[in-house]
Motif scaffolding. Structure first.
Motif, PDB file in Angstrom:
ATOM      1  N   ARG A  41      -5.168  13.455  -7.175  1.00  0.00           N
ATOM      2  CA  ARG A  41      -4.007  12.634  -7.529  1.00  0.00           C
ATOM      3  C   ARG A  41      -3.087  13.575  -8.292  1.00  0.00           C
ATOM      4  O   ARG A  41      -3.452  14.068  -9.367  1.00  0.00           O
ATOM      5  N   LEU A  42      -1.924  13.877  -7.760  1.00  0.00           N
ATOM      6  CA  LEU A  42      -1.029  14.851  -8.389  1.00  0.00           C
ATOM      7  C   LEU A  42      -0.338  14.257  -9.613  1.00  0.00           C
ATOM      8  O   LEU A  42       0.114  13.106  -9.577  1.00  0.00           O
ATOM      9  N   SER A  43      -0.222  15.039 -10.662  1.00  0.00           N
ATOM     10  CA  SER A  43       0.599  14.638 -11.803  1.00  0.00           C
ATOM     11  C   SER A  43       2.068  14.832 -11.411  1.00  0.00           C
ATOM     12  O   SER A  43       2.389  15.570 -10.464  1.00  0.00           O
ATOM     13  N   LYS A  44       2.954  14.203 -12.182  1.00  0.00           N
ATOM     14  CA  LYS A  44       4.389  14.359 -11.946  1.00  0.00           C
ATOM     15  C   LYS A  44       4.760  15.841 -12.056  1.00  0.00           C
ATOM     16  O   LYS A  44       5.505  16.371 -11.225  1.00  0.00           O
ATOM     17  N   GLU A  45       4.210  16.520 -13.062  1.00  0.00           N
ATOM     18  CA  GLU A  45       4.533  17.940 -13.293  1.00  0.00           C
ATOM     19  C   GLU A  45       4.070  18.802 -12.119  1.00  0.00           C
ATOM     20  O   GLU A  45       4.770  19.706 -11.683  1.00  0.00           O
ATOM     21  N   LYS A  46       2.885  18.515 -11.609  1.00  0.00           N
ATOM     22  CA  LYS A  46       2.348  19.320 -10.505  1.00  0.00           C
ATOM     23  C   LYS A  46       3.183  19.106  -9.236  1.00  0.00           C
ATOM     24  O   LYS A  46       3.500  20.066  -8.510  1.00  0.00           O
ATOM     25  N   ALA A  47       3.563  17.845  -8.980  1.00  0.00           N
ATOM     26  CA  ALA A  47       4.368  17.544  -7.787  1.00  0.00           C
ATOM     27  C   ALA A  47       5.776  18.150  -7.921  1.00  0.00           C
ATOM     28  O   ALA A  47       6.307  18.728  -6.969  1.00  0.00           O
ATOM     29  N   VAL A  64       9.013  13.031  -5.394  1.00  0.00           N
ATOM     30  CA  VAL A  64       7.997  13.190  -6.445  1.00  0.00           C
ATOM     31  C   VAL A  64       7.285  11.855  -6.691  1.00  0.00           C
ATOM     32  O   VAL A  64       6.049  11.812  -6.802  1.00  0.00           O
ATOM     33  N   ASN A  65       8.052  10.761  -6.725  1.00  0.00           N
ATOM     34  CA  ASN A  65       7.424   9.435  -6.887  1.00  0.00           C
ATOM     35  C   ASN A  65       6.422   9.164  -5.779  1.00  0.00           C
ATOM     36  O   ASN A  65       5.314   8.690  -6.015  1.00  0.00           O
ATOM     37  N   PHE A  66       6.832   9.459  -4.567  1.00  0.00           N
ATOM     38  CA  PHE A  66       5.943   9.216  -3.426  1.00  0.00           C
ATOM     39  C   PHE A  66       4.691  10.079  -3.503  1.00  0.00           C
ATOM     40  O   PHE A  66       3.566   9.586  -3.332  1.00  0.00           O
ATOM     41  N   MET A  67       4.865  11.359  -3.795  1.00  0.00           N
ATOM     42  CA  MET A  67       3.717  12.282  -3.785  1.00  0.00           C
ATOM     43  C   MET A  67       2.723  12.005  -4.916  1.00  0.00           C
ATOM     44  O   MET A  67       1.590  12.479  -4.870  1.00  0.00           O
ATOM     45  N   THR A  68       3.163  11.232  -5.932  1.00  0.00           N
ATOM     46  CA  THR A  68       2.257  10.877  -7.027  1.00  0.00           C
ATOM     47  C   THR A  68       1.803   9.415  -6.930  1.00  0.00           C
ATOM     48  O   THR A  68       1.136   8.912  -7.825  1.00  0.00           O
ATOM     49  N   SER A  69       2.154   8.750  -5.831  1.00  0.00           N
ATOM     50  CA  SER A  69       1.891   7.302  -5.718  1.00  0.00           C
ATOM     51  C   SER A  69       0.475   6.985  -5.251  1.00  0.00           C
ATOM     52  O   SER A  69       0.072   5.829  -5.248  1.00  0.00           O
ATOM     53  N   GLY A  70      -0.258   7.978  -4.834  1.00  0.00           N
ATOM     54  CA  GLY A  70      -1.617   7.757  -4.336  1.00  0.00           C
ATOM     55  C   GLY A  70      -2.304   9.093  -4.138  1.00  0.00           C
ATOM     56  O   GLY A  70      -1.712  10.141  -4.423  1.00  0.00           O
ATOM     57  N   PRO A  71      -3.535   9.068  -3.650  1.00  0.00           N
ATOM     58  CA  PRO A  71      -4.260  10.330  -3.466  1.00  0.00           C
ATOM     59  C   PRO A  71      -3.635  11.209  -2.380  1.00  0.00           C
ATOM     60  O   PRO A  71      -3.022  10.704  -1.428  1.00  0.00           O
ATOM     61  N   VAL A  72      -3.803  12.493  -2.551  1.00  0.00           N
ATOM     62  CA  VAL A  72      -3.430  13.443  -1.492  1.00  0.00           C
ATOM     63  C   VAL A  72      -4.678  14.257  -1.147  1.00  0.00           C
ATOM     64  O   VAL A  72      -5.533  14.475  -2.002  1.00  0.00           O
TER      65      VAL A  72
END
Ligand code: GDP
Length: 142
Positions: A41-47, A64-72
Motif C-alpha cells: 500500500r503506497l504512502s502519499k510520499e512514495k507515490a 496520487v490519490n488513485f495510486m494510494t487508494s488500494g493495494p498495488v
C-alpha cells in the motif's frame, strides 16, 4: 536481443478487481518472468516521489490519490526485450486507444485507472526498480 528487467505495477483498480493473476498470466504467456514481487500500500510520499515527473500535470493529485487508494502489486519482470515487450502487452495509456488483447483494453476503467504501470525505458526501469526493491529482493531468473 538483450535480456532486460523492467518494473511493472498492477494498479489499485486491478488489485481490487482480482485481476492480479490474469495480468501475471499475460506476462508469463509472453515470455516475461517474475524476478521480484510484493503487494504494498503506497504512502502519499512514495507515490508522489514515483510520479514526480508528472508533478506539474493537472491530473497529478488525482493520480496520487488513485495510486494510494488500494493495494498495488509491484513486480520486476525479466526477459528478452522486457521494457518494450511489457509496454506492448500493456497497451495505450488511454484504454479507449488500446489494442485488443492488451491488459489495458481488457481491464482498465479509464485513462487514470488504467490497471498497470510499466517502465518506458531501460534507464527508467533501473531507477524504478531501485525505488521499490532492495537488491536482495530481485532474483536473476536467466
Ligand atoms: P503511461 O506511461 O502509459 O503510464 O502514461 P504516462 O506516463 O503518460 O502517465 C502516467 C499515468 O498517469 C498514466 O498511466 C495514468 O494512470 C495517469 N494519467 C495520464 N494521463 C491522465 C489523465 O489525463 N487523467 C488522469 N486522471 N490520469 C492520467
Amino acid at each position: 536481443m538483450a535480456v532486460e528487467k523492467t518494473l511493472s505495477i498492477v494498479k489499485p483498480n486491478s488489485t481490487l478487481d482480482n485481476n492480479i493473476g490474469n495480468i501475471i498470466a499475460i506476462f508469463e504467456k509472453n515470455g516475461l518472468r517474475i524476478a521480484g514481487a510484493k503487494l504494498a500500500r503506497l504512502s502519499k510520499e512514495k507515490a508522489e516521489g514515483f510520479y514526480i515527473e508528472h508533478k506539474e500535470r493537472p491530473f497529478f493529485g488525482e493520480l496520487v490519490n488513485f495510486m494510494t487508494s488500494g493495494p498495488v502489486m509491484l513486480m520486476v519482470l525479466e526477459g528478452e526485450n522486457a521494457v518494450a515487450k511489457n509496454r506492448e502487452l500493456m497497451g495505450a495509456t488511454n484504454p479507449a486507444n488500446a489494442l485488443e488483447g492488451t491488459i489495458r483494453k481488457l481491464y482498465a476503467k479509464s485513462v487514470g485507472e488504467n490497471s498497470v504501470h510499466g517502465s518506458d525505458s531501460a534507464a527508467a526501469a533501473e531507477r524504478e526498480i531501485a525505488y521499490f526493491f532492495e537488491k536482495h529482493e530481485v532474483v536473476n531468473r536467466f
